[in-house]
Design a protein around this motif. Structure first.
Motif, short mmCIF file in Angstrom:
data_model
loop_
_atom_site.label_atom_id
_atom_site.label_comp_id
_atom_site.label_asym_id
_atom_site.label_seq_id
_atom_site.Cartn_x
_atom_site.Cartn_y
_atom_site.Cartn_z
N ASN A 120 0.89 -1.30 0.03
CA ASN A 120 0.00 0.06 -0.15
C ASN A 120 0.82 1.27 -0.10
OD1 ASN A 120 -2.94 -0.75 0.28
ND2 ASN A 120 -1.98 -2.13 1.68
N GLY A 121 2.10 1.28 -0.10
CA GLY A 121 2.95 2.36 -0.26
C GLY A 121 3.19 3.00 0.98
N CYS A 122 3.14 2.23 2.03
CA CYS A 122 3.17 3.19 3.39
C CYS A 122 4.58 2.90 4.15
CB CYS A 122 2.19 2.35 4.36
SG CYS A 122 0.40 2.54 4.05
N GLN A 123 5.07 3.62 4.84
CA GLN A 123 6.45 3.64 5.51
C GLN A 123 6.02 2.84 6.81
OE1 GLN A 123 8.14 7.39 6.49
NE2 GLN A 123 9.98 6.51 7.12
N LEU A 124 6.77 1.92 7.21
CA LEU A 124 6.67 1.18 8.43
C LEU A 124 8.04 1.09 8.96
CD1 LEU A 124 4.80 -0.59 10.03
CD2 LEU A 124 5.45 -2.60 8.90
N ASN A 125 8.41 1.49 10.33
CA ASN A 125 9.71 1.40 10.72
C ASN A 125 9.38 1.34 12.35
OD1 ASN A 125 9.34 4.00 12.15
ND2 ASN A 125 10.24 4.98 10.21
N GLU A 126 10.53 1.19 13.09
CA GLU A 126 10.29 1.02 14.58
C GLU A 126 10.35 2.37 15.40
OE1 GLU A 126 13.59 -1.74 15.40
OE2 GLU A 126 12.55 -3.43 14.64
#
Length: 95
Positions: free
Chosen positions: A33-39
Motif C-alpha cells: 500500500n506504499g506505506c512507511q513502516l519502521n520501529e
C-alpha cells in the motif's frame, strides 16, 4: 510416538515463529500500500479509507516478542525431535 513428536515440532515452530510472521505480514501490507513502516514510531497508512498505521506498527513491533517465544519454542522442538527419533527407532526395532 512419531506423530506426537512431529506435532510437538510443529507447535514449537509455530510458537517460536509467530512474532516473525506478524512482522512479515505487516511489512508486506505496508509495502503493498506504499506505506512507511519502521520501529521509530507510527506512520499513517491509509487502506480503504481508514488509517491502519497503528495496527501495522503494532504488528511490526510484535517481532520483538521473538526474544520470548524462541526460548519457549526451542525446548518444545527439542522434546518433539527426541520423541520423533525414539519413535523411528522403536518402529525399526519391532520390524
Amino acid at each position: 510416538m512419531k506423530i506426537g513428536g512431529f506435532l510437538l515440532i510443529l507447535i514449537g515452530i509455530l510458537i517460536a515463529a509467530a512474532p516473525l510472521a506478524s512482522a512479515m505480514i505487516a511489512g508486506s501490507i505496508a509495502e503493498a500500500n506504499g506505506c512507511q513502516l519502521n520501529e521509530g514510531g507510527v506512520n499513517p497508512c491509509i487502506i480503504d479509507g481508514q488509517d491502519r498505521g497503528p495496527l501495522l506498527s503494532a504488528m511490526f513491533l510484535a517481532g520483538w516478542y521473538m526474544i520470548y517465544t524462541i526460548p519457549l519454542g526451542a525446548p518444545i522442538i527439542l522434546v518433539g525431535l527426541i520423541l520423533f527419533v525414539v519413535g523411528l527407532f522403536r518402529k525399526k526395532k519391532t520390524s
